[in-house]
Design an enzyme around this catalytic site. Sequence first.
Site, mmCIF file in Angstrom:
data_model
loop_
_atom_site.group_PDB
_atom_site.id
_atom_site.type_symbol
_atom_site.label_atom_id
_atom_site.label_comp_id
_atom_site.label_asym_id
_atom_site.label_seq_id
_atom_site.Cartn_x
_atom_site.Cartn_y
_atom_site.Cartn_z
ATOM 1 N N GLU A 64 -48.719 41.234 23.933
ATOM 2 C CA GLU A 64 -48.029 39.944 24.117
ATOM 3 C C GLU A 64 -46.563 40.170 24.465
ATOM 4 O OE1 GLU A 64 -49.241 38.279 20.371
ATOM 5 O OE2 GLU A 64 -51.298 38.115 21.114
ATOM 6 N N GLY B 37 -54.935 40.542 13.785
ATOM 7 C CA GLY B 37 -54.156 39.343 14.082
ATOM 8 C C GLY B 37 -54.661 38.160 13.269
ATOM 9 N N GLY B 38 -55.487 37.323 13.883
ATOM 10 C CA GLY B 38 -55.962 36.079 13.261
ATOM 11 C C GLY B 38 -56.469 36.243 11.836
ATOM 12 N N HIS C 287 -46.719 45.622 21.727
ATOM 13 C CA HIS C 287 -47.883 44.742 21.668
ATOM 14 C C HIS C 287 -48.081 44.110 23.046
ATOM 15 C CE1 HIS C 287 -50.486 41.404 20.578
ATOM 16 N NE2 HIS C 287 -50.745 42.043 19.442
ATOM 17 N N GLY D 30 -57.563 38.016 20.175
ATOM 18 C CA GLY D 30 -57.606 36.574 19.970
ATOM 19 C C GLY D 30 -58.728 35.867 20.722
ATOM 20 N N SER E 115 -59.767 41.061 17.732
ATOM 21 C CA SER E 115 -60.842 40.293 17.092
ATOM 22 C C SER E 115 -61.591 41.099 16.027
ATOM 23 C CB SER E 115 -61.814 39.739 18.140
ATOM 24 O OG SER E 115 -61.128 38.870 19.022
ATOM 25 N N GLU F 292 -55.598 48.397 21.501
ATOM 26 C CA GLU F 292 -55.893 46.966 21.485
ATOM 27 C C GLU F 292 -56.253 46.496 22.895
ATOM 28 O OE1 GLU F 292 -54.012 44.860 17.921
ATOM 29 O OE2 GLU F 292 -52.579 44.770 19.569
ATOM 30 N N ASN G 76 -50.896 41.514 11.559
ATOM 31 C CA ASN G 76 -49.867 40.997 12.465
ATOM 32 C C ASN G 76 -49.919 39.469 12.434
ATOM 33 O OD1 ASN G 76 -48.179 40.339 14.569
ATOM 34 N ND2 ASN G 76 -49.536 41.142 16.184
ATOM 35 N N TRP G 77 -48.974 38.879 11.712
ATOM 36 C CA TRP G 77 -48.980 37.412 11.573
ATOM 37 C C TRP G 77 -48.553 36.711 12.860
ATOM 38 C CZ3 TRP G 77 -46.388 36.058 6.163
ATOM 39 C CH2 TRP G 77 -47.159 36.615 5.138
ATOM 40 N N LYS G 78 -47.994 37.464 13.782
ATOM 41 C CA LYS G 78 -47.438 36.888 15.033
ATOM 42 C C LYS G 78 -46.450 35.772 14.693
ATOM 43 C CE LYS G 78 -51.674 38.111 17.346
ATOM 44 N NZ LYS G 78 -52.404 38.102 18.584
#
Length: 252
Positions: free
Chosen positions: A99, A236-237, A97, A175, A215, A169, A9-11
């Site tokens: 977010e 993610g990251g 998600h 994150g 993470s 998640e 997930n590049w966000k």
Amino acid sequence: MRRNIVAGNWKMNELFPQADDLVNSIAEELHNYDTADVDVVVCPPFPYLELVSDVSEDGDFFTGAQNVSKFENGAYTGEVSATMLKSLGVDYCIVGHSERRKYFGETNQDIAQKIDRLLNEDITPIMCVGESLEERESGKYLEVIRTQIQEGIFHLSADDMQRCVIAYEPVWAIGTGHTASKEQAQEVHAFIRSLICEKYNDDVAQEVSILYGGSCNAKNAKDLFAMEDIDGGLIGGASLKSKDFIEIACSF
Ligand code: PEP
């Protein structure tokens, strides 16, 4: 039998030239590995979907979107429909998600509608669930997950349920660098599978891939993915670095 899946997930990250470099380097790296037992999915921001979809045609990975409209088509300024995603070659789409729940007020009912739109277009929904730190510390986390699952996805028939992917998640792990322990994650994954078994049956429960996100990185992925009910990760990251991402995808 359920598939192993690792989805990046590049966000809302990367400009076009960097996105171009990143997806091409993922494609190149993937040629060096045997990833027959895992579906690798790359989920860029909307403007880069065509790019990723084009590169994925010659690569060993799938294209995913990060969101979809709950509406079908028409006068909904700023929205992107499931039909549009399909026309770009999108195979998977993240829904719900944390977010989106937090910053855009997305509800379980919105998520249920989005899942319907995606399934109509034969796009695999990756439905996210997870509790906040407060909900974990109060001991109510399993109830939170139960409600998210019941309201967001249990309207589906058994056949449609088997076409979906769920991602656990925990919000406190996203994150933050605080990964859930493999035991904490396994407990919730097994709980989710038991909910599916109760509502449908064990055959359906065994077909649904349940991913862990929060993470997850090249160091902890192997331990997490070795757990019985963890079928991969939503990353993610670490998905913004091709080497790390591929290392995670090869952690089964
Ligand atoms: C995510 O946002 O889906 C996620 C898992 O992020 P990170 O890996 O950066 O915690």
